[in-house]
Enzyme design. Sequence first.
Site, PDB file in Angstrom:
ATOM      1  CE  LYS A  56      -4.053   1.847   2.489  1.00 20.94           C
ATOM      2  NZ  LYS A  56      -4.946   1.886   1.330  1.00 20.94           N
ATOM      3  CB  CYS A  59     -30.205  -9.925 -32.421  1.00 18.89           C
ATOM      4  SG  CYS A  59     -29.194 -10.638 -33.751  1.00 18.89           S
ATOM      5  CG  ASN A  91       0.104   6.184  -6.149  1.00 17.30           C
ATOM      6  OD1 ASN A  91      -0.415   6.801  -7.072  1.00 17.30           O
ATOM      7  ND2 ASN A  91      -0.605   5.634  -5.174  1.00 17.30           N
ATOM      8  CG  ASN A 132      -4.179   4.257  -9.407  1.00 20.46           C
ATOM      9  OD1 ASN A 132      -5.176   3.848  -8.816  1.00 20.46           O
ATOM     10  ND2 ASN A 132      -3.118   4.716  -8.765  1.00 20.46           N
ATOM     11  CE  LYS A 172      -1.650   1.369  -9.572  1.00 18.08           C
ATOM     12  NZ  LYS A 172      -2.012   0.805  -8.241  1.00 18.08           N
ATOM     13  CB  SER A 198      -1.705   6.984 -11.169  1.00 17.76           C
ATOM     14  OG  SER A 198      -1.147   5.935 -10.395  1.00 17.76           O
ATOM     15  CB  CYS A 199      -3.737   8.294  -5.805  1.00 17.69           C
ATOM     16  SG  CYS A 199      -5.129   8.267  -4.658  1.00 17.69           S
ATOM     17  CB  CYS A 243     -30.111 -13.803 -27.419  1.00 14.64           C
ATOM     18  SG  CYS A 243     -30.843 -15.453 -27.195  1.00 14.64           S
ATOM     19  CB  CYS A 266     -33.537  -6.359 -34.381  1.00 11.03           C
ATOM     20  SG  CYS A 266     -33.006  -6.306 -36.109  1.00 11.03           S
TER      21      CYS A 266
END
Length: 401
Positions: free
Chosen positions: A49, A386, A139, A207, A180, A141-142, A390, A358
């Site tokens: 972490k 379709c 880090n 991230n 990251k 990128s948080c 389905c 459709c």
Amino acid sequence: MSVPDLSLETTVGPLTLKNPFLLASGPPTASGEQIRRAFRLGWAGAVTKTIVPDAMEIQDVSPRFAAWKDESSGLLGFENIELLSRKDESYWSGEIAAIRREYPDRVLVASIMASPDPEEWQEFACTVQDAGADAIELNVSCPHGMPERGVGAAIGQHADLVREVTRAVRKVAAVPLIVKLTPNVTDIMPVAAAAVDAGADILSAINTVQCLMGIDLDTLEPRPSVAGASTYGGYSGPAVKPIGLKVISQIARELPVPLMGIGGISRWQDAAEYIAAGASAVQVCTAVMWEGAGIVREMDRGLSGYLAEKQFAGVGALRGRALPRIGTHASLSRSIYRFAAVGFPERCISCGRCVKACRDGGYHAVSIVDQRVAIERDRCDGCSLCSHVCPEGVIVMLPGL
């Protein structure tokens, strides 16, 4: 006859892993004991972490998670507004050193974040490196909480800032350096290229995706509600896998840099897709929070069996195999045509979902005749809508003549 298991050993730049599965930085790696348990279960590596300098105050709110689930309570998407590690530098220095002694065959990566000052990143990188970390992950990128302080994605969204921080840490790092990346940018490539240019050995992506999970329509409070209010958080879980795959494949096609894929990985199949898109290894977080760290056993068995079945010699033989098939829209064939056909008429329950789809989203080629689906080929445009709506898998797409 059973398919023999293959070795899943893989290399990610300078790192060698016994398999391509690592715990990503997050709640599952919030303590040394969690990391030890993961290693006992079979994870090849773990990213702590994110550790921060003691001067950077980390105080979480409650609650800090929200989930989007299907009717069976299966996870579709997950939001968190949790911050970084609340444990101090001394704790992590001791735990990194101890874990490295106890598990010398596993890879322990220290995730770090510091103030916008590059010198502080350098000092902190030396701290975790001296403790014995096998690699350092930056880090930048948080997407929540930390950008308000000028760090996290506030750095990672700007190529020049990523270059500055990466270059600073590269000057002092004697171990592999991982950056990251955040997906919360218009174009990932300038940021990725800046990290590589500044000396990153490996890129990890992605991230979490910035999001607002939802609004409680009874109280009109956003989720997760903290005393009636909330903020934008990080989105993860199965729903973000297509975004992660896009980013990994983009970078793999353009830059000669080893990659770790992150985002929506909960099964061996997800990991195999990331590897086929160019990753050398994957990091997993949300699925472990949802199902426990023991999922690595089935991921290991499943991927090994798949490689053997496909006669791939190992993880490296699968890496990037899908990339030649990913290109521009203009390059896609206009001469190959597929049309919808009733492949399994006995499964039809006459629900009419394909007819509505459709009629209102396609070309009015589908109808129900004698309580079974029927398709007018002359009207079918081959869009495949379709076949997706389905619920029983009645409709298949066949090649045209």
